[in-house]
Design a protein around this motif. Structure first.
Motif, PDB file in Angstrom:
ATOM      1  N   MET A 276       7.847  -0.435 -10.104  1.00  0.00           N
ATOM      2  CA  MET A 276       7.959   0.976  -9.758  1.00  0.00           C
ATOM      3  C   MET A 276       6.555   1.524  -9.518  1.00  0.00           C
ATOM      4  O   MET A 276       5.667   1.324 -10.328  1.00  0.00           O
ATOM      5  CB  MET A 276       8.655   1.714 -10.898  1.00  0.00           C
ATOM      6  N   ASN A 277       6.406   2.232  -8.399  1.00  0.00           N
ATOM      7  CA  ASN A 277       5.131   2.883  -8.098  1.00  0.00           C
ATOM      8  C   ASN A 277       5.061   4.218  -8.802  1.00  0.00           C
ATOM      9  O   ASN A 277       5.995   5.016  -8.724  1.00  0.00           O
ATOM     10  CB  ASN A 277       4.982   3.120  -6.598  1.00  0.00           C
ATOM     11  N   GLN A 278       3.958   4.464  -9.487  1.00  0.00           N
ATOM     12  CA  GLN A 278       3.775   5.755 -10.137  1.00  0.00           C
ATOM     13  C   GLN A 278       3.068   6.708  -9.199  1.00  0.00           C
ATOM     14  O   GLN A 278       2.222   6.304  -8.403  1.00  0.00           O
ATOM     15  CB  GLN A 278       2.981   5.596 -11.425  1.00  0.00           C
ATOM     16  N   ILE A 279       3.442   7.985  -9.292  1.00  0.00           N
ATOM     17  CA  ILE A 279       2.770   9.038  -8.533  1.00  0.00           C
ATOM     18  C   ILE A 279       2.307  10.096  -9.522  1.00  0.00           C
ATOM     19  O   ILE A 279       2.789  10.161 -10.660  1.00  0.00           O
ATOM     20  CB  ILE A 279       3.693   9.665  -7.453  1.00  0.00           C
ATOM     21  N   SER A 280       1.418  10.938  -9.075  1.00  0.00           N
ATOM     22  CA  SER A 280       0.931  12.014  -9.932  1.00  0.00           C
ATOM     23  C   SER A 280       1.872  13.216  -9.838  1.00  0.00           C
ATOM     24  O   SER A 280       2.672  13.329  -8.900  1.00  0.00           O
ATOM     25  CB  SER A 280      -0.476  12.428  -9.512  1.00  0.00           C
ATOM     26  N   LEU A 281       1.749  14.111 -10.787  1.00  0.00           N
ATOM     27  CA  LEU A 281       2.512  15.364 -10.742  1.00  0.00           C
ATOM     28  C   LEU A 281       2.161  16.132  -9.465  1.00  0.00           C
ATOM     29  O   LEU A 281       3.031  16.730  -8.839  1.00  0.00           O
ATOM     30  CB  LEU A 281       2.231  16.214 -11.975  1.00  0.00           C
ATOM     31  N   ASN A 282       0.913  16.065  -9.067  1.00  0.00           N
ATOM     32  CA  ASN A 282       0.473  16.726  -7.829  1.00  0.00           C
ATOM     33  C   ASN A 282       1.230  16.166  -6.622  1.00  0.00           C
ATOM     34  O   ASN A 282       1.628  16.915  -5.730  1.00  0.00           O
ATOM     35  CB  ASN A 282      -1.037  16.569  -7.656  1.00  0.00           C
ATOM     36  N   ASP A 283       1.427  14.836  -6.580  1.00  0.00           N
ATOM     37  CA  ASP A 283       2.196  14.218  -5.492  1.00  0.00           C
ATOM     38  C   ASP A 283       3.632  14.742  -5.491  1.00  0.00           C
ATOM     39  O   ASP A 283       4.178  15.094  -4.453  1.00  0.00           O
ATOM     40  CB  ASP A 283       2.213  12.690  -5.618  1.00  0.00           C
ATOM     41  N   PHE A 284       4.261  14.773  -6.657  1.00  0.00           N
ATOM     42  CA  PHE A 284       5.641  15.256  -6.769  1.00  0.00           C
ATOM     43  C   PHE A 284       5.762  16.704  -6.308  1.00  0.00           C
ATOM     44  O   PHE A 284       6.722  17.072  -5.629  1.00  0.00           O
ATOM     45  CB  PHE A 284       6.140  15.113  -8.209  1.00  0.00           C
ATOM     46  N   GLU A 285       4.791  17.524  -6.659  1.00  0.00           N
ATOM     47  CA  GLU A 285       4.852  18.940  -6.309  1.00  0.00           C
ATOM     48  C   GLU A 285       4.753  19.182  -4.808  1.00  0.00           C
ATOM     49  O   GLU A 285       5.092  20.265  -4.333  1.00  0.00           O
ATOM     50  CB  GLU A 285       3.762  19.705  -7.057  1.00  0.00           C
ATOM     51  N   LYS A 286       4.318  18.196  -4.037  1.00  0.00           N
ATOM     52  CA  LYS A 286       4.253  18.318  -2.581  1.00  0.00           C
ATOM     53  C   LYS A 286       5.639  18.210  -1.946  1.00  0.00           C
ATOM     54  O   LYS A 286       5.845  18.650  -0.819  1.00  0.00           O
ATOM     55  CB  LYS A 286       3.346  17.239  -1.992  1.00  0.00           C
TER      56      LYS A 286
END
Length: 112
Positions: A1-11
Motif C-alpha cells: 500500500m502506498n502511503q500519502i500525506s494528509l496534504n495529498d488527501f486534502e487535495k
C-alpha cells in the motif's frame, strides 16, 4: 500500500451529491447508467457514468446520495463527458456498490 500525506488527501474533493436523473447507457462496453448528480449551489449538476446495474435499478437511484470526486479532469466515455467520478466498492463478484452517506447530507458538502 502506498502511503500519502494528509496534504495529498486534502487535495481530493470528495463531495456528496444527489442523483437527479438516470438513463441507460447502451453504448458503454460494460452495462452502465448515465447519471446526473446535484452537488449543490457551488458546483451545480454534474454528469457521470457508472457500472452499477447489477445492484441498482434506475428508479432506486433517483434521489440517492452518493460520494463523488469532483476535481478530476473531465473524461470522455463514449458519447458521455464524465464530469465526476462516482465512488464505490467492489463486492465479492466484481460488481460495484456505491459509497454513500448513511444519513441525509446537504449536497456539495466535502468529505473529510
Amino acid at each position: 500500500m502506498n502511503q500519502i500525506s494528509l496534504n495529498d488527501f486534502e487535495k481530493i474533493e470528495l463531495r456528496v451529491g444527489t442523483i437527479t436523473r438516470v438513463e441507460d447507457f447502451p453504448e458503454a462496453r460494460k452495462p452502465a447508467y448515465k447519471l446526473w448528480i446535484d452537488f449543490g449551489e457551488e458546483l451545480g449538476e454534474k454528469k457521470s457514468s457508472a457500472q452499477i446495474v447489477k445492484h441498482y435499478n434506475k428508479e432506486d437511484l433517483l434521489g440517492k446520495q452518493v460520494i463523488g470526486v469532483v476535481n478530476f479532469p473531465e473524461k470522455q466515455i463514449g458519447p458521455v463527458l464524465s464530469q465526476v467520478l462516482v465512488t464505490g466498492f467492489e463486492d465479492g463478484n466484481g460488481d460495484v456498490v456505491l459509497a454513500a452517506p448513511d444519513k441525509p447530507i446537504p449536497n456539495g458538502k466535502k468529505l473529510f
